[in-house]
Design an enzyme around this catalytic site. Structure first.
Site, PDB file in Angstrom:
ATOM      1  N   ILE A  18       0.889  -1.198  -0.201  1.00 48.22           N
ATOM      2  CA  ILE A  18       0.025   0.052   0.005  1.00 48.22           C
ATOM      3  C   ILE A  18       0.759   1.204   0.107  1.00 48.22           C
ATOM      4  O   ILE A  18       0.574   2.181  -0.689  1.00 48.22           O
ATOM      5  CB  ILE A  18      -0.889  -0.164   1.228  1.00 48.22           C
ATOM      6  CG1 ILE A  18      -1.691  -1.192   1.167  1.00 48.22           C
ATOM      7  CG2 ILE A  18      -1.535   1.299   1.320  1.00 48.22           C
ATOM      8  CD1 ILE A  18      -2.660  -1.325   2.558  1.00 48.22           C
ATOM      9  N   ASP A  36      11.911   3.817   3.847  1.00 48.25           N
ATOM     10  CA  ASP A  36      11.315   2.242   4.154  1.00 48.25           C
ATOM     11  C   ASP A  36      12.496   1.626   4.979  1.00 48.25           C
ATOM     12  O   ASP A  36      13.890   2.256   4.915  1.00 48.25           O
ATOM     13  CB  ASP A  36      11.298   1.498   2.768  1.00 48.25           C
ATOM     14  CG  ASP A  36      10.513   0.338   3.148  1.00 48.25           C
ATOM     15  OD1 ASP A  36      11.209  -0.845   2.922  1.00 48.25           O
ATOM     16  OD2 ASP A  36       9.307   0.507   3.440  1.00 48.25           O
ATOM     17  N   SER A 144      -6.403  -0.333  10.707  1.00 46.12           N
ATOM     18  CA  SER A 144      -7.106  -1.618  10.142  1.00 46.12           C
ATOM     19  C   SER A 144      -8.302  -1.892  10.554  1.00 46.12           C
ATOM     20  O   SER A 144      -8.805  -1.475  11.756  1.00 46.12           O
ATOM     21  CB  SER A 144      -6.124  -2.699  10.444  1.00 46.12           C
ATOM     22  OG  SER A 144      -6.813  -3.945  10.189  1.00 46.12           O
ATOM     23  N   TYR A 157      -2.913  -7.436  17.198  1.00 47.79           N
ATOM     24  CA  TYR A 157      -2.899  -6.461  15.835  1.00 47.79           C
ATOM     25  C   TYR A 157      -4.110  -5.709  16.101  1.00 47.79           C
ATOM     26  O   TYR A 157      -3.979  -4.450  15.999  1.00 47.79           O
ATOM     27  CB  TYR A 157      -3.118  -7.350  14.702  1.00 47.79           C
ATOM     28  CG  TYR A 157      -3.256  -6.752  13.438  1.00 47.79           C
ATOM     29  CD1 TYR A 157      -2.087  -5.765  13.045  1.00 47.79           C
ATOM     30  CD2 TYR A 157      -4.284  -6.824  12.516  1.00 47.79           C
ATOM     31  CE1 TYR A 157      -2.004  -5.377  12.060  1.00 47.79           C
ATOM     32  CE2 TYR A 157      -4.451  -6.041  11.455  1.00 47.79           C
ATOM     33  CZ  TYR A 157      -3.106  -5.161  10.988  1.00 47.79           C
ATOM     34  OH  TYR A 157      -3.247  -4.735   9.991  1.00 47.79           O
ATOM     35  N   LYS A 161      -3.698  -1.472  16.654  1.00 50.39           N
ATOM     36  CA  LYS A 161      -4.513  -0.646  15.695  1.00 50.39           C
ATOM     37  C   LYS A 161      -5.500   0.244  16.278  1.00 50.39           C
ATOM     38  O   LYS A 161      -5.901   1.506  15.766  1.00 50.39           O
ATOM     39  CB  LYS A 161      -5.143  -1.437  14.439  1.00 50.39           C
ATOM     40  CG  LYS A 161      -4.045  -2.240  13.581  1.00 50.39           C
ATOM     41  CD  LYS A 161      -3.217  -1.252  12.984  1.00 50.39           C
ATOM     42  CE  LYS A 161      -2.085  -1.771  11.788  1.00 50.39           C
ATOM     43  NZ  LYS A 161      -1.211  -0.707  11.309  1.00 50.39           N
ATOM     44  N   THR A 192      -1.611  -7.586  -0.897  1.00 51.68           N
ATOM     45  CA  THR A 192      -0.470  -7.146  -0.730  1.00 51.68           C
ATOM     46  C   THR A 192       0.614  -8.290  -0.499  1.00 51.68           C
ATOM     47  O   THR A 192      -0.053  -9.338  -0.163  1.00 51.68           O
ATOM     48  CB  THR A 192      -0.288  -5.894   0.267  1.00 51.68           C
ATOM     49  OG1 THR A 192      -0.290  -6.692   1.524  1.00 51.68           O
ATOM     50  CG2 THR A 192      -0.990  -5.083   0.072  1.00 51.68           C
TER      51      THR A 192
HETATM   52  N1  NAD Z   1      -2.566  -5.686   3.667  1.00 51.00           N
HETATM   53  C1  NAD Z   1      -3.747  -5.343   4.159  1.00 51.00           C
HETATM   54  O1  NAD Z   1      -4.656  -6.089   3.877  1.00 51.00           O
HETATM   55  C2  NAD Z   1      -3.816  -4.569   5.226  1.00 51.00           C
HETATM   56  C3  NAD Z   1      -5.009  -4.390   5.757  1.00 51.00           C
HETATM   57  C4  NAD Z   1      -5.141  -3.625   6.891  1.00 51.00           C
HETATM   58  C5  NAD Z   1      -4.081  -2.747   7.164  1.00 51.00           C
HETATM   59  N2  NAD Z   1      -2.775  -3.076   6.845  1.00 51.00           N
HETATM   60  C6  NAD Z   1      -1.878  -2.004   7.285  1.00 51.00           C
HETATM   61  O2  NAD Z   1      -1.378  -1.469   6.235  1.00 51.00           O
HETATM   62  C7  NAD Z   1       0.354  -1.242   6.511  1.00 51.00           C
HETATM   63  C8  NAD Z   1       1.037  -1.994   5.614  1.00 51.00           C
HETATM   64  O3  NAD Z   1       0.617  -2.869   5.046  1.00 51.00           O
HETATM   65  P1  NAD Z   1       1.267  -3.529   3.666  1.00 51.00           P
HETATM   66  O4  NAD Z   1       0.158  -4.936   3.277  1.00 51.00           O
HETATM   67  O5  NAD Z   1       1.431  -2.508   2.683  1.00 51.00           O
HETATM   68  O6  NAD Z   1       2.557  -4.285   4.107  1.00 51.00           O
HETATM   69  P2  NAD Z   1       3.871  -4.671   3.365  1.00 51.00           P
HETATM   70  O7  NAD Z   1       4.541  -5.746   4.085  1.00 51.00           O
HETATM   71  O8  NAD Z   1       3.415  -4.902   1.620  1.00 51.00           O
HETATM   72  O9  NAD Z   1       4.697  -3.439   3.366  1.00 51.00           O
HETATM   73  C9  NAD Z   1       5.366  -3.022   4.730  1.00 51.00           C
HETATM   74  C10 NAD Z   1       6.732  -1.976   4.394  1.00 51.00           C
HETATM   75  O10 NAD Z   1       6.794  -1.905   5.664  1.00 51.00           O
HETATM   76  C11 NAD Z   1       8.478  -1.929   5.781  1.00 51.00           C
HETATM   77  N3  NAD Z   1       8.899  -1.968   7.220  1.00 51.00           N
HETATM   78  C12 NAD Z   1       8.585  -3.263   8.051  1.00 51.00           C
HETATM   79  N4  NAD Z   1       9.290  -2.963   9.161  1.00 51.00           N
HETATM   80  C13 NAD Z   1       9.690  -1.613   9.174  1.00 51.00           C
HETATM   81  C14 NAD Z   1      10.487  -0.879  10.187  1.00 51.00           C
HETATM   82  N5  NAD Z   1      10.715  -1.299  11.275  1.00 51.00           N
HETATM   83  N6  NAD Z   1      10.841   0.443   9.861  1.00 51.00           N
HETATM   84  C15 NAD Z   1      10.620   0.697   8.375  1.00 51.00           C
HETATM   85  N7  NAD Z   1       9.953   0.088   7.464  1.00 51.00           N
HETATM   86  C16 NAD Z   1       9.586  -0.993   7.964  1.00 51.00           C
HETATM   87  C17 NAD Z   1       8.753  -3.157   4.954  1.00 51.00           C
HETATM   88  O11 NAD Z   1      10.217  -3.289   4.521  1.00 51.00           O
HETATM   89  C18 NAD Z   1       7.733  -3.060   3.846  1.00 51.00           C
HETATM   90  O12 NAD Z   1       8.294  -2.376   2.801  1.00 51.00           O
HETATM   91  C19 NAD Z   1       0.380  -1.973   7.684  1.00 51.00           C
HETATM   92  O13 NAD Z   1       0.221  -0.894   8.820  1.00 51.00           O
HETATM   93  C20 NAD Z   1      -0.817  -2.850   7.942  1.00 51.00           C
HETATM   94  O14 NAD Z   1      -0.971  -3.245   9.355  1.00 51.00           O
HETATM   95  C21 NAD Z   1      -2.783  -3.875   5.539  1.00 51.00           C
END
Ligand code: NAD
Length: 264
Positions: A18, A36, A144, A157, A161, A192
């Site tokens: 995202i 990142d 979330s 989680y 959140k 994702t």
């Molecule tokens: N994918 C879903 O369905 C979904 C649903 C609800 C909420 N979210 C939320 O969206 C956010 C990201 O989700 P996503 O699906 O895009 O994840 P993703 O795993 O695709 O991306 C996460 C990114 O964060 C980086 N990262 C991880 N730990 C880190 C740190 N300590 N410092 C800096 N960067 C760090 C990773 O390298 C990665 O690039 C999160 O907060 C997640 O809880 C996702």
């Protein structure tokens, strides 16, 4: 389209999923900074932003470490001269360890607090003073739908959140008078790498049935909402949680079964 013209945005977690989509979409509207943990991910996203005609600064950051977050914000301001938008996007837990109350891995609980809550607080703490200096800004936190409902697993989680939603309101109240807005986005199921790598196929199928819409979200669906929250189009919106979940959290639990009974 220049909805974010002259704005500088820091997007954590922009190396994939995202966050990457939000960075690319925002780049169509103005200058941005990409941050990142994985420098490869940040470099790749910066390449996509520049290919789309925007400007990007790839940075390596650990959002759980205050010095690292302070360095990220300082680098953004040094490069672009100001900061107007922060997407506190990094978050999540490991569903293999974030279980029910009795089987919870307590190290994972502590990691969840750091990765979701501490990171959100640190990001805002270092970005808000620059936003005040710029005459206003927008903090966008990623929550979330897990913040809104109880679940059989991922106890940490949902809790962290929900804390992100609470912090969103406090930040909005505290810095509203200086024109700093703070809102949160609650994505539902979004396709994702995090979702694809962590959830078995049968869970993905059940997620689809739980939506009112017949599909799961894309990273861009959430990214477009973030662009809106970053832009002045949302200038009267603060302290709010925008739920972008295909209707998952508002649908009656009886609806999927009843839908299956409807005449075709
Ligand atoms: N994918 C879903 O369905 C979904 C649903 C609800 C909420 N979210 C939320 O969206 C956010 C990201 O989700 P996503 O699906 O895009 O994840 P993703 O795993 O695709 O991306 C996460 C990114 O964060 C980086 N990262 C991880 N730990 C880190 C740190 N300590 N410092 C800096 N960067 C760090 C990773 O390298 C990665 O690039 C999160 O907060 C997640 O809880 C996702």
């Amino acid at each position: 389209m220049e909805r974010l013209k002259d704005k500088v945005a820091v997007i954590t977690g922009a190396g994939s999923g995202i966050g990457r989509a939000a960075a690319v979409l925002m780049s169509r509207e103005g200058a941005r900074v990409v941050a990142d943990r994985s420098s490869d991910g940040a470099e790749e996203t910066a390449g996509l932003v520049e290919a789309a005609g925007g400007r990007a600064l790839p940075l390596t950051v650990d959002v759980t470490e205050e010095d690292s977050v302070a360095g990220m914000v300082a680098a953004a301001v040094t490069e672009f001269g100001a900061l107007h938008v922060l997407c506190n996007h990094v978050g999540g837990t490991d569903p293999r360890k974030d279980l029910d109350l009795l089987r919870m891995d307590m190290d994972e609980f502590d990691r969840a607090v750091a990765l979701n809550m501490r990171s959100t607080l640190l990001g805002a703490r270092h970005a808000v003073p620059h936003m005040i200096r710029a005459g206003g800004g927008s903090v966008i936190n990623t929550a979330s739908v897990a913040a809104l409902v109880g679940d059989v697993l991922q106890t940490s989680y949902g809790a962290v959140k929900a804390a992100v939603v609470s912090m969103t309101k406090s930040i909005a109240v505290q810095y509203g008078p200086q024109r700093v807005r703070c809102n949160a986005v609650a994505p539902g199921a979004v396709v994702t790498p995090a979702l694809e790598n962590n959830l078995p196929e049968e869970v993905v199928t059940s997620l689809k049935k739980g939506n009112a819409l017949p599909y799961l979200g894309s990273p861009e669906d959430i990214g477009h909402t973030m662009v809106f929250l970053a832009s002045d189009e949302s200038r009267y919106l603060t302290g709010q949680l925008l739920v972008v979940d295909g209707g998952m959290s508002m649908q009656s639990s009886a609806a999927p079964g009843r839908r299956a009974m409807l005449p075709r």
